[in-house]
Write an enzyme that holds these catalytic residues in place. Structure first.
Site: not given
Length: 346
Positions: A24, A202, A205, A283-284
């Site tokens: 992201h 997504h 998770e 991811d982040d």
């Protein structure tokens, strides 16, 4: 005491070319750049310093992270801001031997603040062009819908983005998973499929395996982002092994958001052993403690992955990429050159 086999696997993980498929771009916004952009744009932040902001990164779940994530994004106002954010990521990607990145962006996070769609897309696209020209890092953009918002809002965002269709290759689904099943966006994804866009989402998770089934059966995705909940459903594991539907797994994110308590408990090796097409991603990374190589290195060490498994992960990332056949062949060749340099035999 060090383990020579693990040390070699970690060294290979650093050196091997790989694709990153779950990043992201707003989640690569480091505190230092947040403060620099805030100053440039006259934005007042609710944190006194870079250190105070970083200290707030003690997340207990996905939502506690998202609250900080959206606050950080408030400094992004001009096309140059989006360019600078993406360029900072590309520099780190290059250092990690990422040769191709498929980058998520969240336009609703910005348009809700009055930032035009054109500002977001054109700023990111210009950084992608620069990365290709100056760093040799290929890339593509994937527009993500925020699942905590309505189907109507997603449709409106899609229509607003279509004038810039040349700049993105697909759509995804992110934000708060629990309580927002994929089926909520079945009609949106059907429209995107008609438009010829690649589809990812997504699922699995914090959400249950049922969300992964919905992403497969209703949204008809080509990749699932995260997917660690698959281990709760043997039928789903068998389906994923049979179809080779890729899962873009993010180990340090799973650790930071308490999806796993310890990296040694992460299911990645079990998924590999079951024949799933799993990949490792960051991811982040500004929030979760590391970019792609940090995720690989720490996971290899924690799970005792072999050099052979590192190669499988790299090849999976190429297999799962939305690139042309000629690009894919070139990426495989780059992986194979490093495999040969490490004197590994297939």
């Amino acid at each position: 005491m060090t383990n020579p086999a693990v040390d070699r696997a970690v060294a290979l993980a650093r050196a091997i070319p790989k694709a990153e498929l779950h990043i992201h771009i707003e989640g690569s916004l480091e505190p230092e750049l947040i403060f620099a952009l805030a100053q440039r744009n006259g934005v007042t932040l609710p944190y006194a310093s870079v250190e105070a902001l970083r200290a707030a990164y003690a997340f207990t779940d996905l939502q506690s992270f998202l609250d900080i994530y959206y606050a950080g994004a408030s400094v992004l106002l001009q096309a140059q801001d989006f360019h600078d954010m993406a360029w900072a990521y590309f520099l780190r990607a290059k250092a990690d031997n990422v040769v191709h990145a498929e980058i998520f962006f969240d336009p609703q996070t910005h348009t809700a603040r009055g930032v035009p769609m054109a500002t977001v897309v054109q700023g990111l696209a210009s950084a992608c062009r620069q990365a290709e020209a100056e760093l040799g890092v290929g890339s593509a953009l994937i527009l993500c819908f925020l699942r905590h918002l309505s189907e109507e809002d997603a449709f409106a965002t899609l229509e607003e983005a279509l004038p810039y269709r040349e700049h993105f290759i697909g759509v995804g689904l992110d934000s708060s998973e629990l309580g927002h099943p994929p089926e909520k966006f079945e009609r949106v994804f059907a429209r995107c499929r008609e438009l010829g866009l690649h589809l990812v989402a997504h699922a699995g998770e914090e959400g249950p395996p049922e969300y992964m089934w919905q992403a497969i059966d209703l949204l008809k995705v080509q990749r699932i982002d995260h997917g660690v909940a698959a281990l709760q459903d043997p039928l789903l594991m068998a389906e994923l092994a049979h179809t080779r539907l890729p899962l873009t797994v993010c180990p340090l994110s799973n650790l930071k958001l308490c999806v796993v308590r310890d990296l040694r408990e992460h299911p990645l090796k079990t998924m590999l052993d079951a024949g799933l097409c799993v990949t490792v991603n960051s991811d982040d990374p500004a929030y979760f403690g590391g970019y792609l190589n940090a995720n690989l290195e720490q996971t290899v060490a924690a799970l005792g992955l072999t050099e052979r498994e590192v190669v499988v992960l790299a090849r999976n990332s190429v297999e799962a990429s939305f690139v042309s056949d000629s690009q894919r062949a070139s990426l495989y060749a780059a992986v194979n050159r490093v495999v040969a340099a490490f004197e590994l035999k297939d």
